[in-house]
Each structure stands twice: as C-alpha cells, then as structure tokens.
Design an enzyme around this catalytic site. Structure first.
Site, PDB file in Angstrom:
ATOM      1  N   LYS A 184       0.890  -1.158   0.000  1.00 22.48           N
ATOM      2  CA  LYS A 184       0.000   0.000   0.000  1.00 22.48           C
ATOM      3  C   LYS A 184       0.931   1.212   0.000  1.00 22.48           C
ATOM      4  O   LYS A 184       1.537   1.543   1.006  1.00 22.48           O
ATOM      5  CB  LYS A 184      -0.924  -0.042   1.219  1.00 22.48           C
ATOM      6  CG  LYS A 184      -2.092   0.958   1.150  1.00 22.48           C
ATOM      7  CD  LYS A 184      -1.669   2.330   1.589  1.00 22.48           C
ATOM      8  CE  LYS A 184      -2.840   3.295   1.646  1.00 22.48           C
ATOM      9  NZ  LYS A 184      -2.397   4.680   1.968  1.00 22.48           N
ATOM     10  N   GLY A 246      -0.778   2.301  13.626  1.00 19.00           N
ATOM     11  CA  GLY A 246      -0.326   0.949  13.923  1.00 19.00           C
ATOM     12  C   GLY A 246      -1.297   0.175  14.786  1.00 19.00           C
ATOM     13  O   GLY A 246      -1.593  -0.996  14.518  1.00 19.00           O
ATOM     14  N   GLU A 265       6.150  -0.361  13.393  1.00 21.75           N
ATOM     15  CA  GLU A 265       7.054   0.584  14.049  1.00 21.75           C
ATOM     16  C   GLU A 265       6.268   1.878  14.205  1.00 21.75           C
ATOM     17  O   GLU A 265       5.787   2.436  13.212  1.00 21.75           O
ATOM     18  CB  GLU A 265       8.303   0.803  13.213  1.00 21.75           C
ATOM     19  CG  GLU A 265       9.293   1.755  13.859  1.00 21.75           C
ATOM     20  CD  GLU A 265      10.285   2.296  12.870  1.00 21.75           C
ATOM     21  OE1 GLU A 265      10.418   3.523  12.808  1.00 21.75           O
ATOM     22  OE2 GLU A 265      10.920   1.491  12.162  1.00 21.75           O
ATOM     23  N   CYS A 302      12.529   8.331  12.947  1.00 21.27           N
ATOM     24  CA  CYS A 302      11.951   7.610  14.086  1.00 21.27           C
ATOM     25  C   CYS A 302      12.953   7.481  15.227  1.00 21.27           C
ATOM     26  O   CYS A 302      12.573   7.182  16.359  1.00 21.27           O
ATOM     27  CB  CYS A 302      11.464   6.235  13.652  1.00 21.27           C
ATOM     28  SG  CYS A 302      12.613   5.344  12.613  1.00 21.27           S
TER      29      CYS A 302
END
Length: 509
Positions: A184, A246, A265, A302
């Site tokens: 996606k 998430g 994550e 991140c």
C-alpha cells in the site's frame, strides 16, 4: 520511466477507479501531474488472490533464483537514474544528498538480503535422527525448517520514500523469506512509489516469477489498507507510521478469524542520558552534536533524540548553553507534508502552553510547510506526573528533563515507555552509574548506544531497529538488518517422513 498514476497488479499497470488525488510539491504546495486514482475493494481482492496463487510457487523457488531476483530489483532501482531522485525531491522536500544516500541504502539492503538468502542459514535446518532402540519408547526421526508465512501487506512510510517504502526493508525481508508482497504505497510520494514499483514489477517478469509475487496499490484514505489487513490471504503486515495507525491495524488483524502478526514501528522519543563526568568534560561538544542530530532531516526520523535526561548542575548548564546557541542558528526546514508540519506545530504549541515547561531556544522562522526547531526544559517531578510530556512530537523538538540527583534520574528512566534507542554519554568516571542502569535499558529499547545519537541506522546483521511497545508492536523483532527476515517465517517439524516426501533441503542430514 514514465509516471502514469496507475496501480500495479498481476504484472501490469491498472488504472484505479476510486477517488483521485495528486502528489503535492513539498516546496511550493502545488499539485503535481499526473493524477493518481485509488484502488477499490475489488483491486485489493484481485491483488490478494494473485499473491495467494503465487505463494506456493514463489516460496519454493531455489535460493539462488530468489537471491538473483532481489539483486534484479536493486539494479532496476539504480537504472531509473536521476528521474527517481528528482521526483522524490519534489514530493518530499528532502535534499538530493539525503535521497541519494537513501537510494544507496535501499539497494544495499536488497543486496544484503540476497546474500542472506544464498547463505541459507535463515532456514534453520535441524536434523534429529531416529533411535529405534531407545527405551522405553523408540525415538522418531525429526527434521525442521523455517517456512514462509504467506503474502505480506507492506505499508510505505512517509519519512523514508525509498528505504522504508515500496522496495524498502519490509518488502526486501518478506521477499527474501519467500513471501509475495502487496504494497500500500504512501500517498505523500506516489510518483516515487510508482517508479520503484515498476522496477520491482519488471524484476518479477524478468525473473520468470508468478505475476502475483508483487503488487502495489494507491489510496488517499484508509480503506485499502484496512481491507488488505482484513483479507484472509494476507498472513503478515509490515507498517511504519503513527501509533494510532499501527494500533488500528493491530486491532483489525487481531479480530480476523485467523489473526495475523502486525510488525508495526510506531513511536519513540529516543532518550539521551547525559552523565555528570561526560557533561563536565564535554558538555559544550555534546550540546552541538545533539542539535546536529535533532535537526537532521527536519527531525523526521523515528530515531530522532527527543528527550534529554540529566542531573542538574554546571555541566548541564554548559550543555544547554551550547545547544541553545547552535539551535538559534538552525534554519527552518521543509517537512514532508503539510499535515506533518501542522502536527509538529501543534505539538510545539502544546509544550509552549504547558505550565511546567519552559522554552529554551528555537531556530530561525520558516515559510510555508517549514518547521522551526525548538528546545524545551522541564523538571523530573513534572515529567513523572504528566504522561503527555512523554508523547512523541514528530520533528525537531527536544525536551530536557532536569533531575536533582541520581535517584531521581533512575525514577525517570523507570517511567519511560518502550523505545527504539537509548543513548548514553559517559566518561570513565560515569561507568559505575551507567552500568547499574544497563539492565533497565535492555528492557526499554532495541538499541543502546554510547557517546552518540540514534539517528543513522546501520543496515547489518547485528542491527536491531525495534523495541518494546509503543516503539513497535512486537519488541522481539527488528525492521532493519538481516534478522528482519524471521518476522515472515515460522518453524515446521517433519516427523518420520519418507525421503521422497521431505522438502529437498531436509533430505540429507
């Protein structure tokens, strides 16, 4: 290679018929050509069906054929040339050097997984021979290997248009494990995604693999991603993004008739602990290097160091003076999307409005979709009493937590959520204090580093890019490095199998 705005399903380009959207030039805010059209539920159904059809063939390809396929993807990405870099620059606002480095990392990790596949150790072949004379009962012949889980849904990440997107680490490790992939693509960089997706598709065709081995779908909303995770033929998910996104996918996966693993994550503030001796001897240098890490890529990593924890004193004052001076010279930077920029500004405003938080410094003001780096401070008591101070602000914002003594610093550490990284800045005199906290750090993060910052993730066999929730949904795994392949495998034991019935890899002990 032309960007057409098409989906990639079954080895061909397919025009989507759902809602249309456009890539946005990050620097100007202008819509870019061509228009993209999202996938429908029927497109998701077709991509998942073809992936399931391809799975029994692809999972049993020879290790050499699979390795060559991964290398062909790498070569195909390089063959796109400067067109890929220019498109990514326009869609993300990231500079050329950063994107060229990210392309090199993407190609490098594909080649690293090709090497891992050729080595074959990931299969973990085990042979436990029979002993018919064992008493009181004969011992059976047992053999074991890891097998691929099945088709994997991969979600492209906003902040890494190459290394964590269409042919990034999740896709590379899933394909290496023998799993077809349905991507996606992220709507923030659809043209970049299409160029890379076409390179993967061409590698599938050139490697004589089933057309369903790879597919790529677009969607400006959430419906396609939700439908993918819910589809009974998808057997695992790789996701990089927000905690809200998430956990939403985790909920869908857990409510299926057959729940599946979601390797998400999500969020991490990556604490940095500054110990007293290091501060006294190197406080000024640490302050400057901290700011360099904080503002790198507009803080859109991140592993960005969002939290500084230290005992109050002269050394910490030196660090703060150095950091505030360096931050004041930091130019505003274009963020990936307007939405990300607005969320960053909202987070900064929230800290500015907090009664127990004080702004220490900020960088130079910016223009449209540009963010100004900011540094704040608070006390350990305030941090311990307000969970909101531990929430991630995605961007170049840092919070210094002043502790009165070592005991209070320990309480702050004990209060932390799961993290991707924890960094320690120590000198020889800090060894005893640091050593006492290492067991706690091991429970909090997937990577602990000394005298550095978490930004910059080496792609290697010994890397762990993961951590306890909410850093990731499953702290036993990594999304970077060769260990990532094990997310998409499971062990199967074969008992008393005739040789002709055994998989080829298990026939000879």
């Amino acid at each position: 290679m032309t960007v057409s705005g098409d989906l990639l399903i079954g080895g061909i380009a397919v025009r989507g018929t759902a809602a249309k959207f456009s890539a946005i030039n990050a620097a100007t805010g202008a819509a870019m050509d061509p228009a993209f059209a999202g996938a429908t539920k029927e497109d998701v159904e077709k991509a998942a069906a073809l992936a399931w059809e391809a799975f029994p063939i692809y999972r049993e390809t020879s290790l050499e054929q699979r390795a060559l396929f991964l290398e062909a993807i790498a070569e195909g990405i390089l063959a796109i040339g400067d067109e890929l870099i220019i498109r990514a620059m326009d869609e993300t606002g990231l500079p050329r050097g950063r994107l060229e480095g990210e392309r090199a990392r993407t190609v490098g990790q594909l080649r690293l997984f090709a090497k891992e596949v050729r080595d074959g150790a990931f299969q973990e072949l085990r042979f436990d021979p029979a002993d018919p004379d064992r008493k009181p009962a004969p011992k059976p012949d047992l053999r074991l290997r890891n097998v691929a889980l099945g088709p994997v849904a991969v979600f492209g990440a906003s902040n890494f248009p190459l290394a964590f997107s269409v042919a990034g680490g999740d896709t590379a490790s899933a394909l290496a494990a023998g799993c077809p992939v349905v991507v996606k693509a992220h709507s923030a960089h659809p043209g970049t995604s299409e160029l890379v997706g076409k390179a993967v598709q061409q590698a599938v065709n050139a490697s004589d693999l089933p057309a369903g081995t790879f597919a790529m779908l677009f969607d400006a909303g959430f419906e396609v991603g939700q439908a993918l995770v819910a589809d009974h033929r998808i057997r695992a998910v790789g996701f990089t993004g927000s905690r809200r996104g998430g956990t939403a996918l985790m909920k869908i996966a857990s409510e299926r008739k057959q729940p599946i693993p979601v390797y998400a994550e999500m969020s991490s503030i990556n604490p940095v602990l500054l110990f007293p001796h290091a501060l006294r001897s190197r406080g000024e240098a640490i302050g400057k290097s901290f700011v360099s890490s904080l503002v790198l890529g507009a803080g859109q990593f991140c592993t960005n160091p969002g939290l500084i924890i230290a005992i109050d004193g002269e050394g910490l004052q030196t660090f703060i003076a150095s950091a505030t001076g360096a931050l004041a010279e930091a130019p505003a930077q274009t963020m990936l999307t307007r939405g990300i920029c607005e969320a960053y500004q909202t987070g900064v405003a929230r800290l500015n409005g907090h009664s127990a938080v004080r702004q220490l410094a900020k960088g130079k003001p910016g223009e449209m979709q540009q963010a100004t780096a900011t540094l704040f401070e608070t006390t350990a008591a305030a941090f311990l009493s307000d969970p909101a101070l531990q929430e991630e602000i995605f961007g170049a914002a840092g919070l210094v937590v002043r502790c009165v003594d070592e005991a209070e610093l320990t309480r702050v550490v004990d209060h932390l959520e799961g993290q991707l990284t924890i960094a320690l800045h120590i000198d020889q005199g800090d060894m005893q204090a640091a050593n006492s906290l290492v067991p706690t750090f091991e429970l909090l993060a997937g990577r602990i580093l000394v005298n550095g910052f978490g930004t910059g993730v080496e792609v290697s066999p010994a890397m762990v890019h993961g951590g306890p929730y909410p850093a990731t949904s499953d702290g036993r795994s990594t999304s970077v490095g060769t260990l990532a392949i094990y997310r998409f495998l499971r062990p199967v034991s074969y008992q008393d199998f005739p040789a002709d019935l055994l998989p080829a890899s298990l026939r000879n002990a």
